[in-house]
Enzyme design. Structure first.
Site, short mmCIF file in Angstrom:
data_model
loop_
_atom_site.label_atom_id
_atom_site.label_comp_id
_atom_site.label_asym_id
_atom_site.label_seq_id
_atom_site.Cartn_x
_atom_site.Cartn_y
_atom_site.Cartn_z
N ALA A 31 -37.35 -24.87 11.82
CA ALA A 31 -36.02 -25.18 12.35
C ALA A 31 -35.53 -23.96 13.11
O ALA A 31 -35.97 -22.83 12.87
CB ALA A 31 -35.08 -25.53 11.21
N GLY A 54 -39.83 -26.05 9.04
CA GLY A 54 -39.70 -27.42 9.55
C GLY A 54 -40.94 -27.88 10.30
O GLY A 54 -41.22 -29.08 10.35
N GLU A 86 -43.20 -29.06 7.69
CA GLU A 86 -42.62 -30.31 7.14
C GLU A 86 -42.83 -31.48 8.10
O GLU A 86 -43.06 -32.61 7.67
CB GLU A 86 -41.13 -30.10 6.87
CG GLU A 86 -40.90 -29.16 5.68
CD GLU A 86 -39.47 -28.68 5.57
OE1 GLU A 86 -38.97 -28.09 6.56
OE2 GLU A 86 -38.85 -28.88 4.52
N GLU A 95 -39.07 -20.47 4.13
CA GLU A 95 -37.60 -20.51 4.07
C GLU A 95 -37.01 -19.58 3.03
O GLU A 95 -35.91 -19.06 3.20
CB GLU A 95 -37.13 -21.95 3.79
CG GLU A 95 -37.36 -22.92 4.94
CD GLU A 95 -38.71 -23.63 4.89
OE1 GLU A 95 -39.61 -23.14 4.17
OE2 GLU A 95 -38.86 -24.65 5.56
N1 CAA Z 1 -36.12 -20.35 15.26
C1 CAA Z 1 -35.66 -19.81 16.41
N2 CAA Z 1 -36.40 -19.00 17.20
C2 CAA Z 1 -37.65 -18.71 16.79
C3 CAA Z 1 -38.20 -19.24 15.60
C4 CAA Z 1 -37.37 -20.11 14.83
N3 CAA Z 1 -37.80 -20.71 13.72
N4 CAA Z 1 -39.45 -18.77 15.47
C5 CAA Z 1 -39.68 -17.99 16.53
N5 CAA Z 1 -38.60 -17.94 17.32
C6 CAA Z 1 -38.44 -17.21 18.59
C7 CAA Z 1 -38.25 -15.72 18.33
O1 CAA Z 1 -36.91 -15.43 18.01
C8 CAA Z 1 -38.68 -15.14 19.65
O2 CAA Z 1 -37.65 -15.31 20.59
P1 CAA Z 1 -37.18 -14.06 21.51
O3 CAA Z 1 -38.41 -13.74 22.34
O4 CAA Z 1 -36.04 -14.61 22.29
O5 CAA Z 1 -36.84 -12.95 20.57
C9 CAA Z 1 -39.81 -16.08 20.07
O6 CAA Z 1 -39.63 -17.28 19.34
C10 CAA Z 1 -41.19 -15.52 19.73
O7 CAA Z 1 -41.20 -15.22 18.34
P2 CAA Z 1 -41.58 -13.75 17.76
O8 CAA Z 1 -41.27 -12.69 18.76
O9 CAA Z 1 -40.95 -13.62 16.42
O10 CAA Z 1 -43.17 -13.90 17.65
P3 CAA Z 1 -44.13 -13.15 16.61
O11 CAA Z 1 -45.52 -13.46 17.06
O12 CAA Z 1 -43.74 -11.74 16.45
O13 CAA Z 1 -43.86 -13.88 15.21
C11 CAA Z 1 -43.54 -15.77 13.74
C12 CAA Z 1 -44.17 -15.25 15.05
C13 CAA Z 1 -44.25 -15.10 12.55
C14 CAA Z 1 -43.77 -17.28 13.70
C15 CAA Z 1 -42.04 -15.42 13.72
O14 CAA Z 1 -41.46 -15.84 14.93
C16 CAA Z 1 -41.30 -16.08 12.60
O15 CAA Z 1 -41.37 -15.62 11.46
N6 CAA Z 1 -40.56 -17.17 12.91
C17 CAA Z 1 -39.72 -17.83 11.93
C18 CAA Z 1 -40.54 -18.68 10.96
C19 CAA Z 1 -39.62 -19.27 9.92
O16 CAA Z 1 -39.04 -18.59 9.13
N7 CAA Z 1 -39.52 -20.62 9.95
C20 CAA Z 1 -38.66 -21.35 9.01
C21 CAA Z 1 -37.34 -21.65 9.66
S1 CAA Z 1 -36.16 -22.36 8.54
C22 CAA Z 1 -36.61 -24.00 8.40
O17 CAA Z 1 -37.55 -24.46 9.00
C23 CAA Z 1 -35.72 -24.84 7.51
C24 CAA Z 1 -36.24 -26.19 7.23
O18 CAA Z 1 -36.85 -26.44 6.22
C25 CAA Z 1 -35.99 -27.31 8.14
#
Ligand code: CAA
Length: 288
Positions: free
Chosen positions: A96, A139, A142, A162
């Site tokens: 998400a 998500g 999921e 999460e």
């Molecule tokens: N939401 C919004 N933006 C996201 C994102 C997310 N879930 N995942 C990645 N992005 C964005 C980053 O912010 C970044 O944007 P900017 O260039 O504008 O800064 C871009 O995508 C590239 O990401 P990274 O620079 O972070 O890339 P990386 O290779 O260094 O890392 C990653 C990759 C490990 C996937 C890291 O991006 C990450 O940890 N993302 C979040 C994963 C996460 O926690 N997901 C769960 C979300 S909560 C959820 O899903 C609730 C639910 O149950 C519905």
């Protein structure tokens, strides 16, 4: 023909009402490639989450686009199966949209995250295969769990991180992951937020098939094409019955299966399939 989901709005724009520069969900129906030129269209649609700059994070606009696309394809008799993928090579969906959700309250998180659309996706009668390259986190994981089969590239990563954000999975992870891999493994993955690679996901039963990364979408389209060539009423009935096994007590599930099996004897395709077997010829399915 290539269709495009209606114009969407960015996460920020979703709040301001400003238009998004381009659609965030693309629909190609029929799906391109994978099938030899000159071959009949097998009735497969390719749906692509198209926010590669945000690793295809699922904001309200993406969820609305997916729900609209799945609903439309599900009602279209020329569509027999859906492949769902993410644009680019880095992610199916990294979860998400964290930036869009960050300031939410218990009252606003539902619409901000587009959470009302998950049930629509789950109600899709057509078989849906996810083609996962790169990250399928939160998500994204999921969403893969909600669909029917996962074809994973060997570069795929799955996980429910999460807990590291101070929340828990909110789109079915605690329930569907537990049903898919069992309580002990689901607890470990959800309580630590640890990610797993494609091979481990396959061993745990999350993934149907691991393939070389660059072949992921084509292999998913091939699998969808094989299913699309089968009698559609039986395919829908089989999907519904298998999904019911996740929810019903055994006796109720068996009763549902028997009702569905008997009901298919009212279909032309049952008569055709069994006649074709006896006459040693290929069947001609009509979907009736
Ligand atoms: N939401 C919004 N933006 C996201 C994102 C997310 N879930 N995942 C990645 N992005 C964005 C980053 O912010 C970044 O944007 P900017 O260039 O504008 O800064 C871009 O995508 C590239 O990401 P990274 O620079 O972070 O890339 P990386 O290779 O260094 O890392 C990653 C990759 C490990 C996937 C890291 O991006 C990450 O940890 N993302 C979040 C994963 C996460 O926690 N997901 C769960 C979300 S909560 C959820 O899903 C609730 C639910 O149950 C519905």
């Amino acid at each position: 023909m290539t269709e495009t989901a209606p114009a969407k709005t960015t996460a920020g724009a979703a709040r301001t009402g400003a238009p998004r520069a381009r659609p965030v969900v693309r629909v190609d129906h029929p799906a391109p490639a994978a099938f030899g030129r000159g071959q009949p269209d097998p009735g497969v649609a390719l749906v692509t989450i198209d926010r590669p700059e945000a690793l295809n994070a699922l904001d309200a606009a993406v969820m609305a686009g997916l729900a609209e696309a799945f609903g439309r394809l599900d009602r279209d008799p020329s569509c027999r199966a859906i492949v769902l993928t993410g644009a680019g090579t880095r992610a199916f969906a990294a979860g998400a949209d964290i930036k869009a959700m960050a300031g939410a309250t218990p009252e606003t998180i539902g619409p901000i995250g587009g959470f009302e659309h998950w049930a629509t996706l789950a109600a899709t009668g057509l078989p849906v295969i996810t083609a996962v390259r790169g990250f399928a986190l939160g998500g994204g994981c999921e969403l893969a769990l909600l669909c029917d089969m996962v074809v994973a590239g060997d570069d795929a990563t799955f996980g429910q991180p999460e807990i590291k954000l101070g929340v828990i999975p909110g789109a079915g992870g605690t329930q569907r992951l537990t049903r898919a891999v069992g309580k002990a493994r689901a607890m470990e993955l959800i309580l630590t937020g640890r990610s797993i690679d494609a091979r481990e996901a396959e061993r745990l039963g999350l993934v149907s098939l691991v393939v070389p990364a660059e072949e992921t979408v084509d292999r998913a389209l091939e699998l969808a094409g094989r299913i699309a060539a089968l009698p559609p009423l039986a395919v829908r009935a089989a999907k519904a019955a298998v999904n019911a096994a996740q929810e019903l007590p055994l006796a109720d599930g068996l009763a549902l299966e028997r009702r569905s099996f008997f009901a298919l004897f009212a279909s032309q395709d049952q008569k055709e399939g069994m006649a074709a077997f006896a006459e040693k010829r290929p069947p001609r399915w009509t979907g009736r």
